[in-house]
Each structure stands twice: as structure tokens, then as C-alpha cells.
Design a protein around this motif. Sequence first.
Motif, short mmCIF file in Angstrom:
data_model
loop_
_atom_site.label_atom_id
_atom_site.label_comp_id
_atom_site.label_asym_id
_atom_site.label_seq_id
_atom_site.Cartn_x
_atom_site.Cartn_y
_atom_site.Cartn_z
N ILE A 1 0.85 -1.17 0.00
CA ILE A 1 0.00 0.00 0.00
C ILE A 1 0.89 1.23 0.00
O ILE A 1 1.73 1.40 0.90
N TYR A 2 0.72 2.04 -1.04
CA TYR A 2 1.53 3.24 -1.17
C TYR A 2 0.71 4.46 -0.79
O TYR A 2 -0.34 4.73 -1.39
N ALA B 1 -12.75 16.97 -7.11
CA ALA B 1 -11.93 16.10 -7.96
C ALA B 1 -12.01 14.65 -7.48
O ALA B 1 -12.23 14.37 -6.30
N THR B 2 -11.79 13.72 -8.40
CA THR B 2 -11.81 12.29 -8.10
C THR B 2 -10.44 11.69 -8.41
O THR B 2 -9.52 12.38 -8.86
N GLU B 3 -10.34 10.38 -8.22
CA GLU B 3 -9.10 9.65 -8.50
C GLU B 3 -8.71 9.69 -9.97
O GLU B 3 -7.56 9.39 -10.31
N ILE C 1 -3.00 2.43 -4.11
CA ILE C 1 -2.56 3.81 -3.86
C ILE C 1 -3.59 4.51 -3.00
O ILE C 1 -4.80 4.43 -3.25
N ILE C 2 -3.12 5.20 -1.97
CA ILE C 2 -3.97 5.99 -1.07
C ILE C 2 -3.63 7.46 -1.25
O ILE C 2 -2.46 7.85 -1.21
N SER D 1 -6.75 3.39 -6.92
CA SER D 1 -6.41 4.53 -6.08
C SER D 1 -7.64 4.93 -5.29
O SER D 1 -8.76 4.84 -5.80
N TYR D 2 -7.44 5.39 -4.04
CA TYR D 2 -8.55 5.80 -3.19
C TYR D 2 -8.23 7.14 -2.52
O TYR D 2 -7.24 7.26 -1.81
N ILE D 3 -9.08 8.13 -2.76
CA ILE D 3 -8.99 9.38 -2.03
C ILE D 3 -9.61 9.18 -0.66
O ILE D 3 -10.76 8.76 -0.55
#
Length: 344
Positions: A128-129, A145-147, A182-183, A242-244
Amino acid sequence: DKNIPVGRISNSPYKFSFTTMRILLTGATGFLGNNLLRMLLEDQHEMTATVRQHSDMRPLQGLDVEKIECDLSNPTTIVQALDGIDLLIHSAAMIQIGWTKLAESRLINVEATRELAGAARRKNIRMIYVSTVDALATGTRGRPATENDFEPAKPACSYVVSKREAEQAFRREIALGLDGVIINPGFMVGPWDWKPSSGQMMLAVAKRFTPLAPAGGCCVVDVRDVACGIISAIDHGMSGASYILGGENVTYYELWKRMAKICGSRPPVGKLPGGINWTAGKVGDLLARCLAQEPLVNSAATEMGSLNHWYSSDKAIGELGYRIGDIDAALADAWEWFRAYGYA
């Protein structure tokens, strides 16, 4: 240990199905990393944390964690420590909101991420980065904004450039077979901010009257919510996704007023006009050339402060069960922690 509020660290609303693991965590002495470490220890995971030779060890005091010495400019020692590890969480980074130290930022943020991701791929370890919303485009109140939003990019300061390039390097390893997630955290507030990190803003509001706040805004989130979201991603995050992990989208003017109310200080009276903002940034750039050291106020920082860093966490809410808590409660816990530990 002092009686510090920890909120949902002990009472997480999340339910996880994974078994106890051996986890290697970089950035464990940092703001997010330290909160995450404490949660993972409560879940009975076997934790190993990387530390630098001259790291402040207070964040790890009293915690049952194995420590390995490592400099991210030479991550070989971390690669060696991956043997027997079930999961790698890479949250360490260099933050330079300015035009200088780009080479150093690339070395620590990009090359270390590339090296660790490649090693994790070869050893079949999930990774997990922890990146940042600054690797994404800005949003608006009507359309956060989104991923998937990358353009227009934010000012090409050392932090933005290196974190965007780090994400690209990480995705290349995913394309080669890495099991990676990705976080992208928002602007985090809360306790255990040892350096301090984002807490510098709160302490500045508390210690001196600053009548004008930056003109932009940010996506404010309880650091413990971000840590919970990362833990959920261990089990539920889709590889390659990826997750915001954001929170409430507010202007800096609104945020500073809320901080001032909690700290008992004078709130700002307005937003910084564009002309003054531009001049302050250029003066900072001039000082950087004269003093050979870039000040915190420079044109990159003032440009960033004028943007609305507003984001949607809908994807994380839907796929990770991510929850956004009360931001004022997080600010209150941050202030209590700073007072208890002598920062304020």
C-alpha cells in the motif's frame, strides 16, 4: 503515557476479516504513520518500522514494534527486511512545498518507492503506497476532484512533481504484477502529530494573530479516519486502484476560524488578496536566492494556498466502507494533544 484522546483508534467502526500479519511500515514516526501504527498494534499485528539514524524516537516510545534503521535515499536495508513480511505500507515521504530540493525529493519519494515496489513485486508482497491528493488535480465545491482527475496539474513544486512521478513508478510495477494500492489522503488533522506536520497551521493560528487567511481551501480529514481507511484497504482495496481518503471541503478562511475558536485565539478577518499573496511569494523566492535556503513562504507555497484542494471520497466510501468523522472533534483532539505534549 499522557491521557490523550484517541477517538476511534480503540473503537473503530470498521470490521476486518484479515488474520494477524507481519507488516513493515515506513514513516511510522510521522503523523499518519504513527496513528496507523497504533491502530495496527491494537489489531495485534506484528509490526516492523523503519527509522532514520537521527529519528526522534518519542513516537515509538512504549510501543511493541521492531525498529530497523534505514535512509530512504538508500532503501537497500528495507528491501532486505521484506523477508517474511506479509504486507508493506509505504507512508514515508519528503515534503518540500517549494522550487528547491527537487533532486532530493525525487530520490526519496520516487526512487525509494520504485525500489520498494519492485522488491515487493518480486517477493509477492502486497503493498500500500500512501501518496497525496496533491498528485491529483484540484476540484470545485460543485465538482470535487476524483481519482481520475490529473489535469490541470498543481504547481510543479518539488513535492507535487515527485509525488506524481512516484505514483507513475508505482503503477508501472503494478503493470508488471505488483499487488498494489494507492492511497491519496487529504489535509489531515488530529493527535500524534509529533513534528508537527499539518499541525503547524493550527499552532500558527493559536500563537499569533494572522488577520488574512490564504484564499484557497482544502479537504480536511481526521487522520484516524485515514488510518482506518488504509486498514480497510488491506483487505478490501482492489489491486491497481487509487482511493482518495478525504473529508470536509472547506476554505482556509473557514478552517482558520474553526481552529481559532478551539484554540481560544483571534480568528482571521478575511482572505489574502491576490496581489499581496503574489508579492509575498516572490519575496520568499528572492530570499531563497539570497540566503541559499528556501523559506516556508515562497511562490510555490502561495500558489498552492490560493487553490481549492477539494476532493470526493465517494469511491473509498463505496469500496472500502470509508467513513468521514467530525472535523471539529478532530481539531479539538489535536489541540488537546498539542497542549498535553508541550507544543502550545
